[in-house]
Design an enzyme around this catalytic site. Structure first.
Site, PDB file in Angstrom:
ATOM      1  N   ASP A  56       0.851  -1.184   0.000  1.00 57.12           N
ATOM      2  CA  ASP A  56       0.000   0.000   0.000  1.00 57.12           C
ATOM      3  C   ASP A  56       0.888   1.236   0.000  1.00 57.12           C
ATOM      4  OD1 ASP A  56      -1.737   2.138   0.726  1.00 57.12           O
ATOM      5  OD2 ASP A  56      -3.111   0.713   1.673  1.00 57.12           O
ATOM      6  N   TYR A 151     -14.789  11.035  -4.645  1.00 55.28           N
ATOM      7  CA  TYR A 151     -13.766  10.683  -5.631  1.00 55.28           C
ATOM      8  C   TYR A 151     -13.330  11.914  -6.418  1.00 55.28           C
ATOM      9  CZ  TYR A 151     -11.484   8.364  -9.574  1.00 55.28           C
ATOM     10  OH  TYR A 151     -10.587   7.975 -10.528  1.00 55.28           O
ATOM     11  N   GLN A 168       6.849  24.451  -7.393  1.00 57.46           N
ATOM     12  CA  GLN A 168       7.776  24.726  -6.294  1.00 57.46           C
ATOM     13  C   GLN A 168       9.100  23.989  -6.450  1.00 57.46           C
ATOM     14  OE1 GLN A 168       5.909  24.906  -2.517  1.00 57.46           O
ATOM     15  NE2 GLN A 168       7.796  24.564  -1.333  1.00 57.46           N
ATOM     16  N   THR A 181     -11.857   5.116 -19.737  1.00 55.18           N
ATOM     17  CA  THR A 181     -10.933   4.208 -20.404  1.00 55.18           C
ATOM     18  C   THR A 181     -11.490   2.789 -20.345  1.00 55.18           C
ATOM     19  OG1 THR A 181      -9.120   5.620 -19.657  1.00 55.18           O
ATOM     20  CG2 THR A 181      -8.539   3.444 -20.505  1.00 55.18           C
TER      21      THR A 181
END
Length: 325
Positions: A56, A151, A168, A181
């Site tokens: 993760d 979302y 930055q 897609t």
């Protein structure tokens, strides 16, 4: 070139892996397989230029090393799919926002600045009445309290983070807003309409259409999408930009069901479900979603190679092969 693909076991990510392995690049994938599938990347495991970590990105200790190793990063890791968004809104916000920030923080700390493509979504346009969606359009955000928009909000946050890091730290970052897609390896498990229609048609139906079916979408073959993403990453003028990636051919959901049946040579019943019946709660749909591709074409010269009918034929063949096996 060294390529890092977060969420690389997902549908789009696995096609990016295949694309870059074919070019001779070294590819590292990290995916926790929450929505990605191991079978998507299994064919690449014997390739010495491929490496996979099941992890993760919110907690993976190897992310800093992988981010500073990469010459290019495709950040595809996210909680996706309507059902997942509605069922686990907190996970959507945590993964999509914090995961992006963690990746960008590590990438900016390296000795060189990798090319980064951040996957955003056409969802950020919200319930706009515009017939053609342009990158500089005003965005419509519904009032708080409806998890359906988590979302879109998370992807807007990702866009802001990406462009801020680009300015930055002078990192070549391009944000891409993906429009529906579709193609091989996609499943209907989390609400994706095209593979769901294919599976229902080939199983004898009925095809379930959520809402009235007059809502329109524009579908882009994943093999076109990965070419567009590669071109944008290679284009210096795309750095610091937001670019629509998709196909501007528009089709209603009811017409899509008809096309699926025609290509599959199946005559099955259509069943309309209300959004409450489909999702277990009220759902605010978007009536039209057609991208302006002028910016993508101007920056890269991109042209599509795949028609929706060809994509459907491949999905139908894939489903029949899997069912026979």
């Amino acid at each position: 070139m060294h390529i890092l693909v977060t969420g690389g076991a997902g549908f789009i990510g696995s096609h990016l892996v295949e694309h870059h392995l074919a070019k001779g690049d070294a590819v590292h994938v990290v995916d926790n397989l929450s929505t990605g599938r191991f079978e998507n990347i299994e064919p690449f495991l014997d390739n010495p230029r491929f490496h996979f970590d099941e992890a993760d990105i919110l907690t993976w200790a190897g992310l800093e090393k992988a981010a500073t190793w990469a010459d290019r990063i495709y950040h595809m890791a996210a909680v996706v799919g309507v059902f997942r968004v509605l069922e686990d809104p907190i996970r959507v916000l945590a993964t999509n926002i914090a995961g992006t920030e963690r990746l960008l923080r590590f990438a900016s700390a390296g000795r060189w600045k990798p090319q980064i493509v951040i996957a955003s979504s056409s969802e950020v346009y919200g319930p706009t009445p515009a017939e053609l969606l342009r990158e500089d359009a005003m965005l419509y955000v519904q009032s708080a309290g409806k998890s359906r928009w988590n979302y879109a909000l998370s992807k807007l946050a990702d866009e802001a983070q990406g462009l801020s890091y680009a300015r930055q730290y002078n990192i070549p970052i391009c944000v891409v807003r993906l429009f529906n897609t579709v193609g091989p390896r996609q499943t209907g498990r989390y609400g994706m309409v095209l593979p769901r229609f294919v599976e229902q048609a080939l199983s004898g139906g009925p095809i379930t259409i959520y809402g009235g079916g007059t809502q329109t979408r524009s579908f882009c073959d994943v093999r076109d999408t990965v070419v567009a993403l590669d071109l944008l990453a290679d284009t210096p003028a795309a750095s610091g930009e937001i670019v629509n990636v998709g196909n501007d051919r528009e089709i209603s959901i009811s017409a899509l069901a008809d096309l699926v049946c025609a290509r599959a040579k199946m005559n099955v019943e259509r069943q309309h479900l209300s959004y409450v019946e489909a999702y277990g709660q009220q759902y605010d749909d978007i009536l039209r979603r057609k991208p302006s591709l002028e910016k993508l074409v101007r920056l890269t010269g991109f042209t599509h190679q795949w028609r929706l009918e060809e994509t459907l034929d491949d999905l139908i063949a894939q489903y029949r092969k899997r069912k026979a096996g």
